[in-house]
Design a protein around this motif. Structure first.
Motif, PDB file in Angstrom:
ATOM      1  N   MET A 142     -11.175 -45.253  -0.203  1.00 52.98           N
ATOM      2  CA  MET A 142     -10.227 -46.106   0.685  1.00 52.98           C
ATOM      3  C   MET A 142      -9.241 -45.261   1.348  1.00 52.98           C
ATOM      4  SD  MET A 142      -8.900 -48.580  -1.986  1.00 52.98           S
ATOM      5  CE  MET A 142      -7.772 -49.547  -0.865  1.00 52.98           C
ATOM      6  N   ARG A 143      -8.701 -45.829   2.430  1.00 52.53           N
ATOM      7  CA  ARG A 143      -7.724 -45.372   2.979  1.00 52.53           C
ATOM      8  C   ARG A 143      -6.485 -45.964   2.435  1.00 52.53           C
ATOM      9  NH1 ARG A 143      -7.852 -44.421   9.305  1.00 52.53           N
ATOM     10  NH2 ARG A 143      -6.494 -42.703   8.846  1.00 52.53           N
ATOM     11  N   ALA A 144      -5.468 -45.277   2.099  1.00 58.12           N
ATOM     12  CA  ALA A 144      -4.010 -45.503   1.537  1.00 58.12           C
ATOM     13  C   ALA A 144      -2.875 -44.932   2.379  1.00 58.12           C
ATOM     14  CB  ALA A 144      -3.900 -44.954   0.130  1.00 58.12           C
ATOM     15  N   TYR A 145      -1.895 -45.698   2.286  1.00 58.94           N
ATOM     16  CA  TYR A 145      -0.732 -45.366   3.068  1.00 58.94           C
ATOM     17  C   TYR A 145       0.203 -44.382   2.164  1.00 58.94           C
ATOM     18  CZ  TYR A 145      -0.911 -48.925   6.595  1.00 58.94           C
ATOM     19  OH  TYR A 145      -1.420 -49.511   7.305  1.00 58.94           O
ATOM     20  N   ASP A 168      -1.202 -50.942  -5.907  1.00 58.37           N
ATOM     21  CA  ASP A 168      -1.688 -51.930  -4.890  1.00 58.37           C
ATOM     22  C   ASP A 168      -0.315 -52.860  -4.649  1.00 58.37           C
ATOM     23  OD1 ASP A 168      -4.228 -50.979  -4.472  1.00 58.37           O
ATOM     24  OD2 ASP A 168      -4.841 -52.175  -6.108  1.00 58.37           O
ATOM     25  N   ARG A 169      -0.069 -53.232  -3.499  1.00 56.70           N
ATOM     26  CA  ARG A 169       1.064 -53.960  -3.079  1.00 56.70           C
ATOM     27  C   ARG A 169       0.634 -55.206  -2.185  1.00 56.70           C
ATOM     28  NH1 ARG A 169       5.296 -56.639  -3.570  1.00 56.70           N
ATOM     29  NH2 ARG A 169       7.378 -55.982  -2.865  1.00 56.70           N
ATOM     30  N   SER A 170       1.120 -56.280  -2.576  1.00 54.58           N
ATOM     31  CA  SER A 170       0.675 -57.546  -1.682  1.00 54.58           C
ATOM     32  C   SER A 170       1.740 -57.733  -0.412  1.00 54.58           C
ATOM     33  CB  SER A 170       0.838 -58.881  -2.449  1.00 54.58           C
ATOM     34  OG  SER A 170       1.734 -59.118  -2.747  1.00 54.58           O
ATOM     35  N   GLY A 171       1.356 -58.414   0.330  1.00 53.68           N
ATOM     36  CA  GLY A 171       2.584 -58.624   1.533  1.00 53.68           C
ATOM     37  C   GLY A 171       2.076 -57.922   2.743  1.00 53.68           C
ATOM     38  N   PHE A 172       1.162 -57.158   2.728  1.00 56.06           N
ATOM     39  CA  PHE A 172       0.854 -56.354   4.150  1.00 56.06           C
ATOM     40  C   PHE A 172      -0.696 -56.796   4.426  1.00 56.06           C
ATOM     41  CE2 PHE A 172       3.815 -53.627   1.823  1.00 56.06           C
ATOM     42  CZ  PHE A 172       5.277 -53.850   2.580  1.00 56.06           C
ATOM     43  N   ALA A 197      -7.185 -58.913   4.283  1.00 59.27           N
ATOM     44  CA  ALA A 197      -6.876 -58.756   2.699  1.00 59.27           C
ATOM     45  C   ALA A 197      -5.389 -58.694   2.815  1.00 59.27           C
ATOM     46  CB  ALA A 197      -7.533 -57.530   1.967  1.00 59.27           C
ATOM     47  N   ASN A 198      -4.651 -59.178   1.742  1.00 52.29           N
ATOM     48  CA  ASN A 198      -3.133 -59.063   1.694  1.00 52.29           C
ATOM     49  C   ASN A 198      -2.848 -58.120   0.755  1.00 52.29           C
ATOM     50  OD1 ASN A 198      -0.777 -60.243   2.373  1.00 52.29           O
ATOM     51  ND2 ASN A 198      -0.784 -61.651   0.695  1.00 52.29           N
ATOM     52  N   ASP A 199      -3.405 -57.036   0.446  1.00 54.60           N
ATOM     53  CA  ASP A 199      -2.962 -55.923  -0.334  1.00 54.60           C
ATOM     54  C   ASP A 199      -3.324 -54.487   0.347  1.00 54.60           C
ATOM     55  OD1 ASP A 199      -5.730 -56.339  -0.590  1.00 54.60           O
ATOM     56  OD2 ASP A 199      -5.635 -55.455  -2.311  1.00 54.60           O
ATOM     57  N   VAL A 200      -2.313 -53.694   0.187  1.00 53.50           N
ATOM     58  CA  VAL A 200      -2.195 -52.564   0.650  1.00 53.50           C
ATOM     59  C   VAL A 200      -2.251 -51.384  -0.503  1.00 53.50           C
ATOM     60  CG1 VAL A 200      -1.019 -50.649   2.110  1.00 53.50           C
ATOM     61  CG2 VAL A 200      -1.631 -52.971   3.120  1.00 53.50           C
ATOM     62  N   ARG A 201      -2.974 -50.197  -0.411  1.00 54.13           N
ATOM     63  CA  ARG A 201      -2.602 -49.236  -1.448  1.00 54.13           C
ATOM     64  C   ARG A 201      -1.550 -48.183  -1.080  1.00 54.13           C
ATOM     65  NH1 ARG A 201      -7.588 -47.453  -5.364  1.00 54.13           N
ATOM     66  NH2 ARG A 201      -7.017 -49.366  -6.038  1.00 54.13           N
ATOM     67  N   PHE A 202      -0.857 -47.689  -1.844  1.00 54.35           N
ATOM     68  CA  PHE A 202       0.174 -46.446  -1.595  1.00 54.35           C
ATOM     69  C   PHE A 202      -0.200 -45.562  -2.488  1.00 54.35           C
ATOM     70  CE2 PHE A 202       2.406 -50.347  -0.045  1.00 54.35           C
ATOM     71  CZ  PHE A 202       2.883 -49.921   1.211  1.00 54.35           C
ATOM     72  N   GLN A 203      -0.057 -44.319  -1.906  1.00 51.54           N
ATOM     73  CA  GLN A 203      -0.414 -43.059  -2.474  1.00 51.54           C
ATOM     74  C   GLN A 203       0.778 -42.181  -2.581  1.00 51.54           C
ATOM     75  OE1 GLN A 203      -3.669 -42.027  -4.053  1.00 51.54           O
ATOM     76  NE2 GLN A 203      -2.440 -40.478  -5.177  1.00 51.54           N
ATOM     77  N   THR A 204       1.264 -41.706  -3.795  1.00 48.34           N
ATOM     78  CA  THR A 204       2.071 -40.716  -3.970  1.00 48.34           C
ATOM     79  C   THR A 204       1.788 -39.169  -4.459  1.00 48.34           C
ATOM     80  OG1 THR A 204       2.952 -41.348  -6.114  1.00 48.34           O
ATOM     81  CG2 THR A 204       4.241 -42.271  -4.160  1.00 48.34           C
ATOM     82  N   ALA A 205       2.214 -38.163  -3.848  1.00 49.78           N
ATOM     83  CA  ALA A 205       1.900 -36.883  -4.633  1.00 49.78           C
ATOM     84  C   ALA A 205       3.281 -36.140  -4.534  1.00 49.78           C
ATOM     85  CB  ALA A 205       0.790 -36.265  -3.623  1.00 49.78           C
TER      86      ALA A 205
END
Lengths: 166, 467
Positions: free
Chosen positions: B92-95, B203-207, B228-236
């Motif tokens: 999936m695509r994450a921010y 995963d974070r809700s609100g977006f 859907a009301n959730d978005v995945r964030f990715q850090t590196a």
């Protein structure tokens, strides 16, 4: 490019869409270069998403750089700017009226995302939020037109006569 | 395929409506008699309750049930590796949520997405700690020698570079650690790594996010798309130096403290793409805490990061903007490492942490130093503030200088206070907690590395057979 085509382009491309001519080269010791009335322009946009009050969006001339946008706002309008970023949007396709195939595209748009200085806020004015009067006028016109058609259908055999004689 | 199925579904629904109307007509006829037989046991199975057990405010029934089932599926998985495989199976695509975020004025966004609260000044634990003057005097000449070597004598000291700044930190810690073994016994069994990859996702809700979209569906236009009301964030991120210990650090605050609970945590109205975030490609999410699973040292003590990129930003935007960026960097760097550590303990965004986790981070340049302390209370960002009122806390200090300048082979204006705080961070003693650190996993579960022994305890048989 021949002399003939150069003149043609001058005719058909409007001034605000034309390419910006090159600046003269600056040599050390020369007087400072100053450009009065450049061909730059900026257009305020209403953002699609909800954005914070310290951010503004513009559509700009495609040859403008970040420093140009900053100077445009700071020197002419006295608005402090912290950061500028760009994005290009592809133009919409223009279809052939009969075949339906894509012939060309409209020009691409360069959009600037500006973050204002500290303490600066801006809200897009609600000019386009009001319902316009043109919609009402169109509805009235449609109703009247319908009435005329009904009358014509009733008096189908007397249409050739003038209306005061029917 | 999907279109035909859903078309049939609609047909059934309309037919049911018709039958309902028929029943209502029968209701008013005289043939129906009211029968009350309470003693007879119902042949039907018991009615499913509207919501599953637990606190599910601000969720629809469908969302709550799907989440509850996902939680139960996750608890059934016995090991951490299989859990991570299950979470990252879907591409999936994450921010992207970078640690060195170069866009301007995003601190509130960073605070909101990580659900953390910023406090100026270090926690009260550090006030009670006191470093002996003997230790400081012993260590000071070593630090000065490293600084002179890196800043003046070596050829690389003339150039401003990422590698040079990371090498200063590495050299500093390599010299400091053997001197501190006698004062902090936990450092003896600790593991020190350089250039460590730290990655995490949550995963974070609100977006709002588009779940699926089918334009050729035989439906009204509104129902062809589902959000859907959730978005995945990715850090590196690449950490310069990390020190890990066998036991975790003490918690700075108890989990039921007033600061840890906040029901009025601010809700962000803006979409992440407003703040200049980019998306990853359609790929698997990544998570690494900087060590392999089953490592004996699973808990982070301190991590060191260089701040070369901040100097470029200072030249561009000025001091006020870079100050925000520095706070955001310390916040996200410590959050991602703790997040990855929590995942390796068996927790994830479905199963929230049961105890607070803590780390310390140091951002430094060789000269400028700033200190962060972070306490992770929640990972569950999908629930509402009412359902999950906990928040994470980040303490931070101002940027202080270790020395003023270097001239003619001498360090001028050496600051003892910053050196003391650095020593406090290294001399913090982790302790064994009397709780189960992996409550979501079964007791018999074991990861790969814990079983293997790279150095066998049996001595090698070197005797050669001779005829």
């Amino acid at each position: 490019m021949s002399h003939f085509t150069k003149n043609l382009i001058g005719k058909y491309i409007p001034l605000w869409k034309r390419k910006i001519p090159k600046y003269p080269i600056y040599w050390k010791g020369d007087p400072q270069l100053r450009v009065f009335l450049p061909l730059f322009w900026m257009k305020l946009l209403k953002p699609k998403n909800k954005i914070p009050s310290d951010r503004v969006q513009f559509e700009v001339h495609p040859q403008m750089s970040t420093m140009d946008v900053k100077n445009y706002l700071e020197k002419i309008y006295k608005v402090p700017v912290t950061d500028v970023k760009f994005a290009t949007h592809q133009g919409e396709p223009i279809e052939h009226p009969l075949r339906g195939s894509v012939v060309t595209r409209e020009d691409d748009k360069k959009i600037a995302f500006v973050v204002l200085g500290e303490g600066q806020t801006f809200e897009f004015p609600g000019i386009f939020d009001k319902p316009s009067d043109t919609g009402k006028q169109m509805e009235d016109y449609k109703v009247e037109n319908r009435k005329m058609e009904r009358a014509n259908q009733k008096l189908w055999d007397k249409l050739s006569l003038p209306p005061w004689f029917r | 395929m999907a279109a035909s199925l859903i078309g049939r579904h609609f047909f059934i629904q309309s037919r049911n409506r018709r039958t309902l109307t028929l029943k209502s007509r029968l209701k008013y006829s005289s043939a129906v008699q009211a029968v009350s037989n309470e003693d007879v046991e119902s042949l039907y199975p018991p009615v499913k309750p509207r919501f599953p057990p637990g606190n599910w405010t601000s969720m629809t029934e469908e969302e709550a049930w799907t989440r509850y089932e996902a939680m139960q599926e996750m608890t059934a998985v016995p090991t951490v590796k299989e859990r991570l495989e299950k979470l990252t199976k879907k591409q999936m695509r994450a921010y992207r949520f970078p640690v060195n975020n170069k866009s301007v004025r995003v601190l509130e966004f960073q605070k909101n997405v990580t659900k953390s609260h910023l406090i100026k000044g270090l926690p009260t634990v550090y006030d009670s700690l006191q470093v002996d003057s003997l230790i400081l005097e012993k260590i000071k000449p070593y630090i000065i020698e490293v600084l002179l070597l890196e800043k003046e004598r070596l050829f690389r000291s003339r150039f401003r570079d990422i590698h040079r700044d990371s090498l200063i930190l590495r050299n500093l810690i390599q010299t400091l650690l053997p001197l501190l073994y006698e004062h902090n016994t936990a450092l003896r069994t600790s593991q020190v790594d350089e250039e460590v990859d730290i990655k995490g996702f949550w995963d974070r809700s609100g977006f709002k996010r588009v779940m699926w979209y089918d334009p050729e569906m035989e439906r009204p236009k509104e129902f062809r798309i589902k959000y859907a009301n959730d978005v995945r964030f990715q850090t590196a991120h690449v950490c310069d130096v990390s020190i890990r210990t066998e036991n975790p650090l003490k918690e700075f605050l108890p989990i039921d403290d007033e600061l840890c609970i906040n029901e009025e945590f601010p809700v962000l109205e803006y979409h992440p793409k407003v703040f200049g975030t980019s998306k990853t490609d359609r790929e698997k999410s990544q998570l690494t805490p900087g060590y392999n699973l089953g490592d004996p040292c699973e808990f982070g003590l301190v991590s060191f990061h260089n701040t070369v990129w901040l100097d470029y930003q200072r030249r561009k935007y000025g001091d006020a903007v870079t100050e925000e960026m520095r706070q955001g960097m310390g916040l996200t760097a410590s959050f991602t490492w703790l997040l990855a550590q929590a995942y390796s303990q068996g927790f994830n965004s479905l199963l929230d942490v049961t105890y607070p986790m803590t780390t310390q981070t140091v951002l430094s340049d060789g000269q400028k130093m700033s200190f962060f302390a972070y306490q992770l209370n929640t990972i569950d960002m999908l629930k509402n503030n009412m359902a999950n009122p906990r928040q994470n806390i980040c303490w931070y200090t101002d940027e202080t200088q270790l020395y003023e300048k270097i001239e003619d082979g001498k360090v001028i204006g050496f600051n003892d206070e910053t050196c003391e705080t650095l020593l406090k961070f290294l001399l913090m003693k982790p302790e064994r907690r009397n709780i189960n650190m992996k409550p979501t996993l079964p007791a018999e579960s074991s990861d790969i590395l814990s079983e293997t022994e790279f150095i066998s305890r049996n001595p090698l048989d070197l005797s050669t057979e001779t005829n």
